[in-house]
Design an enzyme around this catalytic site. Structure first.
Site, mmCIF file in Angstrom:
data_model
loop_
_atom_site.group_PDB
_atom_site.id
_atom_site.type_symbol
_atom_site.label_atom_id
_atom_site.label_comp_id
_atom_site.label_asym_id
_atom_site.label_seq_id
_atom_site.Cartn_x
_atom_site.Cartn_y
_atom_site.Cartn_z
ATOM 1 N N HIS A 294 0.886 -1.172 0.000
ATOM 2 C CA HIS A 294 0.000 0.000 0.000
ATOM 3 C C HIS A 294 0.922 1.219 0.000
ATOM 4 O O HIS A 294 1.391 1.650 1.048
ATOM 5 C CB HIS A 294 -0.901 -0.009 1.229
ATOM 6 C CG HIS A 294 -1.884 -1.133 1.232
ATOM 7 N ND1 HIS A 294 -2.900 -1.230 0.306
ATOM 8 C CD2 HIS A 294 -2.001 -2.221 2.020
ATOM 9 C CE1 HIS A 294 -3.607 -2.326 0.544
ATOM 10 N NE2 HIS A 294 -3.081 -2.951 1.569
ATOM 11 N N GLU A 322 -1.300 -6.635 -2.199
ATOM 12 C CA GLU A 322 -2.370 -5.646 -1.984
ATOM 13 C C GLU A 322 -2.003 -4.294 -2.589
ATOM 14 O O GLU A 322 -2.287 -3.244 -2.016
ATOM 15 C CB GLU A 322 -2.657 -5.481 -0.473
ATOM 16 C CG GLU A 322 -2.935 -6.786 0.234
ATOM 17 C CD GLU A 322 -3.372 -6.632 1.701
ATOM 18 O OE1 GLU A 322 -3.656 -5.501 2.130
ATOM 19 O OE2 GLU A 322 -3.438 -7.666 2.388
ATOM 20 N N ASP A 324 -1.638 -0.812 -4.042
ATOM 21 C CA ASP A 324 -2.268 0.424 -4.502
ATOM 22 C C ASP A 324 -1.300 1.558 -4.207
ATOM 23 O O ASP A 324 -0.410 1.421 -3.373
ATOM 24 C CB ASP A 324 -3.674 0.658 -3.929
ATOM 25 C CG ASP A 324 -3.774 0.578 -2.416
ATOM 26 O OD1 ASP A 324 -2.755 0.779 -1.719
ATOM 27 O OD2 ASP A 324 -4.885 0.328 -1.917
#
Ligand SMILES: *[C@@H]1O[C@H](CO)[C@@H](O)[C@H](O)[C@H]1NC(C)=O
Ligand SMILES: *[C@@H]1O[C@H](CO)[C@@H](O)[C@H](O)[C@H]1NC(C)=O
Length: 403
Positions: A294, A322, A324
């Site tokens: 992240h 994950e 982003d």
């Protein structure tokens, strides 16, 4: 007179609402918002995400139009290569996206999620977590996770199971049960073996799930053990207990420990290295390290590739689980271009490391990103905008796999 009075009263009530306007940068809409929905002159109400619309000034080159495509001055993605197509061509197993059950009623969203040229893997964002799967002791519910797995099977997509043991989203019977070490050990064993066992691979090409985040976020950022009900009651022994239970329940699944802020080298990554070394030395099953990623625009750690290499040197695979890359809103053309570079850097690092098996983004569209709800004033972290239009980040991912 009576009728006129009745007619006037609601009108008076409406006028202040209708004329109230949000200032520049003020909120002007979003789920649950009851304030003004129009903006002062010279600014335009712009959707950031379903929960937040904001009055952005006109003419700054930063505005997007709400509702109808991304438009405005912001650049979009133009590649049609297919994110998983290029990932597989680079020798990886998958490129995927997280998803969540409430989104599965959005047909336009599901159509792209099911596009296996972009995504040949999905991760359930919430519906396999402890609060969803064992809300009271010994009572298991799998409907949410089953719906995601059914979609994956229909599409022919891989699944990453997420997760067995985590400090967060725990039902209170776990956190407040005052269990002793032996009892909580048994509870962890039962939970992991039941949940992983439920999704044990069947005899088909895409045996769901193909990997499991058995342990999620065990460390503090300084590399010390996170204080939670498991560590406080069982010590670090909970990690081996959960991994052994998961292995017994589904011998074919790849078992992972997953964490954030372990993208670059540092104290937390070193703690992960030491944990995996000690598990292997003790014969505890461990197959992979999940690097959440992240990240923040302009701040991709320069040691990312070297760090992935130190992980795979332990004899485990790694995955970006994950991904982003968020920014401080509002989006600008320059931020989108930097974000494209950042996505490319992360993907290129995975591509360069033989043991990096794949990348999952933490949902593909800003429409359903967790970022604005967690990091105030930040968002636009995904490769598709809230209108499901590709951003330059899409092209960055393609370029990373083709680098
Ligand atoms: C600002 O933009 C909105 C929408 O594009 C437009 O309706 C409005 O007239 C503009 N205001 C000014 C002062 O340019
Ligand atoms: C819990 O029990 C395990 C053995 O089952 C032991 O290794 C561990 O040290 C114990 N932890 C604590 C905090 O008592």
């Amino acid at each position: 007179m009576a009728r006129l009075t009745l007619a006037v009263a609601p009108l008076l009530a409406i006028i202040p609402l209708a004329t109230a306007q949000s200032p520049v940068w003020g909120q002007c809409g979003g789920i649950g918002w009851t304030g003004p929905t129009t903006c002062v002159a010279g600014s335009t109400c712009t959707v950031s995400n379903p929960y937040y619309s904001q009055c952005l000034p006109n003419g700054t080159g930063t505005t997007t139009t709400s509702g109808t495509g991304t438009g405005g001055a912001l650049p979009t993605g133009t590649s049609t290569a297919g994110l998983s197509v290029v990932a597989l061509a680079a020798g990886k197993k998958y490129f995927g996206s997280a998803t969540d059950n409430p989104e599965l009623t959005d047909t336009a969203y599901v159509a792209e999620l099911s596009n296996t040229k972009d995504f040949n893997q999905i991760t359930p964002g919430n519906s396999m977590k402890w609060d969803a799967t064992e809300p009271s002791r010994g009572t298991f519910t799998f409907s949410g996770g089953d719906a995601v797995v059914a979609l994956a099977k229909k599409n022919g997509q891989l699944v990453r199971g997420h997760n067995c043991v985590w400090h967060n989203q725990l039902p209170s019977w776990v956190t407040s049960g005052n269990f002793d070490n032996a009892t909580l050990t048994s509870i962890v064993q039962t939970h992991c073996s039941t949940v992983v066992g439920h999704y044990k691979g069947q005899i088909c090409k895409y045996s769901p799930p193909h990997s499991w985040d058995v342990i999620n976020e065990p460390f503090n950022d300084d590399g010390t053990w996170r204080s939670d009900v498991f560590y406080n009651t069982m010590g670090s022994s909970y990690v081996a207990v959960a991994l052994r239970a998961a292995r017994a329940a589904d011998p074919a699944a790849k078992l992972y420990i997953n964490d954030y802020n372990i993208e670059g080298t540092g104290a937390k990554s070193t703690a992960m290295v030491n944990l995996v070394k000690s598990l292997k030395a003790s014969g505890v099953p461990i197959d992979g390290i999940g690097v959440q990623a992240h990240l923040i625009v302009g701040q991709v750690p320069s040691t990312l590739q070297a760090n992935l290499e130190q992980f795979t040197a332990l004899g485990v695979e790694v995955a970006i689980t994950e991904l982003d890359i968020r920014m401080t809103l509002p989006e600008t053309a320059a931020l989108r271009q930097q974000q494209k570079q950042d996505y490319q850097s992360v993907i290129a690092a995975c591509k360069a490391v033989a043991g990096c098996v794949g990348v999952t983004i933490w949902d593909y569209t800003d429409k359903y990103s967790w970022v604005p709800g967690t990091f105030s004033g930040q968002g636009a972290a995904c490769p598709w905008d809230a209108n499901l239009v590709k951003k330059p980040a899409y092209d960055g991912i393609v370029a990373g796999w083709q680098s």
